[in-house]
Each structure stands twice: as structure tokens, then as C-alpha cells.
Design a protein around this motif. Sequence first.
Motif: not given
Length: 298
Positions: A192-207, A235-241
Motif C-alpha cells: 500500500p503505497y501512498n503518493p500524497v504522503q510520499a510527496a509531503e515527505s519529499l518536501n520535508r527532506m528537501e527542507a 511522483v505527482l506526475l505518476w499519481e495524476r496519470l
Amino acid sequence: MPTQRVSDDVHMIDTPYHGRTGVLGTYVVAGERVTVVDPGPASQVPSVIEALDRLGVEEVSTIALTHIHLDHAAGCWMMLERYPGAVVHCHPRGVDHMVDPSKIEDAAREAFGDKIEEYGEIRGIPKEKLKASVDRERLRLGGVELQVFYTPGHSFHSQSYYEPKGRVLFAGDAAGHTPENRGAVIPASPAPYNPVQAAESLNRMEALDPSVLCISHFGFHGGAVKWLRDFRRQVLLWERLASEGVEEDRTLTETYLTVLDADSEARKLVSTDPEAEGHVYSSLAGFVSYARWVKSRK
Ligand SMILES: [Zn+2]
């Protein structure tokens, strides 16, 4: 056993995975005390120990798990046999599964079949050897520090470690993988992958403004912020597609073709190695199953 220096305090062990290098990276953070990030499954641990011997490491104080998937964590029992003083850190939601890995094993067997035999013996570890991490906790390791950040998405029990002196970030599988080590990045996204959480986590890492990014599959990479940004966009592209595919009842193959069309990394991977198609399919399947779940809740 190829061991490479990542920074003053960090080394990567490229543990040959059934003879193949460039598959699974284990990281060593060597302060006055020694930390091993993701020792891998039991089939890998003897090589990790051999590499630690070569680095002159006699004691390991800390085993830091980025998450508890078997290919990262299932060999902890063997590490503890050799380094009985070590404490294993993991996300609080992973603790019970580290004591009794049967559910994780069943899920992995369902996803990968008998391939999980490659991991060697899977055994739990005593609860008293485990330490549930706290978000933003600082592990002081004798002249070196690791900061813990929860980074769910790849799994609900994913967390990353940041070493601020060398600005090195250990992301496990939360910042993608490079299948067959061909230089193209795609998401590591088993259900069970969650791309929305994944994108938020990437923001966190970038910060955190890291300089070097260490991923498990595979390698350490400069230009960490750009990597994280590009990967988040992917990730957001794949999520949209995937979500459009589910809305419009596309088959997995049809959605796969939209991904190949829109994502140059996926295209690069498949063009360098046609067999890598399977990696794109299986990563995409995690996005599609998330999109179906979202739709089912509407
Ligand atoms: Zn994983």
C-alpha cells in the motif's frame, strides 16, 4: 567487498546481492560509536560484517532502519548475534513486526513469491533490543549525530536519518530507486503505497537542504535537493496519470504507456534495458492501487 567513502564519517558497503553489486547499499556512520543503516536480509549480513571488519569496526552500537521491509531489516537478528550490544531503531509502527515478522513475510511472499527465499532466514528480534523512534529525535553517536524524520509514503513505517555535519540524508526507499543501477530513477512503490504522503515527505527532506542523498537501491548522490525536487515532480506526475487511468478505466498497459510518454526517466530506463519494463509496471501498480482506493472512498 566494495566499500566507498561517502563523507568523513560515512561509508557505503555495496553488499553483493546474490553476486550482483549495485543492488543494495548499507551505510555505516562511524563516530566514536558505530551505526549501521539498513543491514539488509540475513543473506547479506555476513558480507556486511566482513566489510565492517575491514573498516576496523569491532562494535556496532546502533542499527538504524529506514523501514522494516525484509530487504532492509530481516537480517537484524544476525547482526545482533555478532554485535549483541547494538540497539535497533525503527518507526514505532514497525516495532511489533520486528519482533514477529510473520505478517511482513506473508505480504512479501504474496508480492514476490518464492523470491523471498533469497533473503535467507527471517527471524524476529527481542523487543528489548528495539527502540521506537520519535519524530525529530536526535541520536547522539559520539561526535556524530543522526536526526530522525518520519517520511511515510513508500511505507507507513518509513523514516529518514539526517547527518547534519556532512549534510548526508539516508532516505531508504523514500526517494526512489534506480533499477538495475542504470542511472534512471523511478518510484519504489509497492502497495500500500501512498503518493500524497510520499510527496509531503519529499518536501520535508528537501527542507533539510541535504548535500548528499543515500538511497538503498542504489548509491549515494550529490545534488540531493535537485534529486528530491525532480523526484517529487515525478511522483505527482505518476499519481495524476494513475488517477486519470482509474477514472477512465484504462488498463495497466494503457496507463503504463501514458507514463512512458510523459516521464523521461521511465523512458530512459526502458530504453537502456527492455527488461526493466517490469520495474516500471510494478512501481506503477502501487500508484494504481492507491488511485483505486481513493476512488472507492468517494
Ligand atoms: Zn522498501
